[in-house]
Scaffold this motif. Structure first.
Motif, PDB file in Angstrom:
ATOM      1  N   SER A  18      26.983 -11.985  -1.961  1.00 33.26           N
ATOM      2  CA  SER A  18      28.262 -11.360  -1.626  1.00 33.26           C
ATOM      3  C   SER A  18      29.049 -12.225  -0.653  1.00 33.26           C
ATOM      4  O   SER A  18      30.279 -12.270  -0.707  1.00 33.26           O
ATOM      5  N   SER A  19      28.369 -12.933   0.244  1.00 32.32           N
ATOM      6  CA  SER A  19      29.095 -13.794   1.178  1.00 32.32           C
ATOM      7  C   SER A  19      29.572 -15.074   0.498  1.00 32.32           C
ATOM      8  O   SER A  19      30.532 -15.687   0.945  1.00 32.32           O
TER       9      SER A  19
ATOM     10  N   ASN B 103      21.047 -10.516  -2.077  1.00 38.68           N
ATOM     11  CA  ASN B 103      22.288  -9.774  -2.335  1.00 38.68           C
ATOM     12  C   ASN B 103      23.352 -10.105  -1.296  1.00 38.68           C
ATOM     13  O   ASN B 103      24.525 -10.302  -1.637  1.00 38.68           O
ATOM     14  N   ARG B 104      22.958 -10.171  -0.032  1.00 43.19           N
ATOM     15  CA  ARG B 104      23.925 -10.485   1.031  1.00 43.19           C
ATOM     16  C   ARG B 104      24.455 -11.904   0.891  1.00 43.19           C
ATOM     17  O   ARG B 104      25.640 -12.155   1.108  1.00 43.19           O
TER      18      ARG B 104
ATOM     19  N   GLU C 255      17.271  -8.054  -0.635  1.00 39.51           N
ATOM     20  CA  GLU C 255      18.415  -7.737   0.230  1.00 39.51           C
ATOM     21  C   GLU C 255      19.080  -9.008   0.747  1.00 39.51           C
ATOM     22  O   GLU C 255      20.307  -9.114   0.769  1.00 39.51           O
TER      23      GLU C 255
END
Length: 87
Positions: A40-41, A36-37, A33
């Protein structure tokens, strides 16, 4: 009198012996997680995305700001603001 005991075991064996839960699946899910964050950032750090965030109106907003700046500078160079010239 001094007594020392050395125990040679892996962390998994010690956890099982002490009756502690296995948190490896939770750690793996949390790391996925976080990854993934972060990914994306990172897409928000692209120059085009930053430009759109900082200047949402784009070049038109920049031109308006320049016109306002130059009009204020020209009024100041003429010796006063437009409100003084109306009096």
């Amino acid at each position: 009198m001094k007594i020392s005991i050395d125990i040679d075991c892996t962390p998994e064996e010690a956890r099982t012996f002490l009756g502690l839960p296995d948190v490896k699946p939770m750690q793996d899910a949390m790391m996925q997680e976080i990854q993934n964050r972060m990914m994306s950032s990172l897409s928000a750090m692209e120059p085009e995305a930053l430009f759109k965030t900082w200047l949402p109106v784009g070049v038109q907003g920049w031109e308006q700001m320049q016109k306002a700046f130059w009009s204020q500078m020209s009024r100041a160079a003429q010796g006063g603001s437009s409100s003084k010239s109306k009096e």
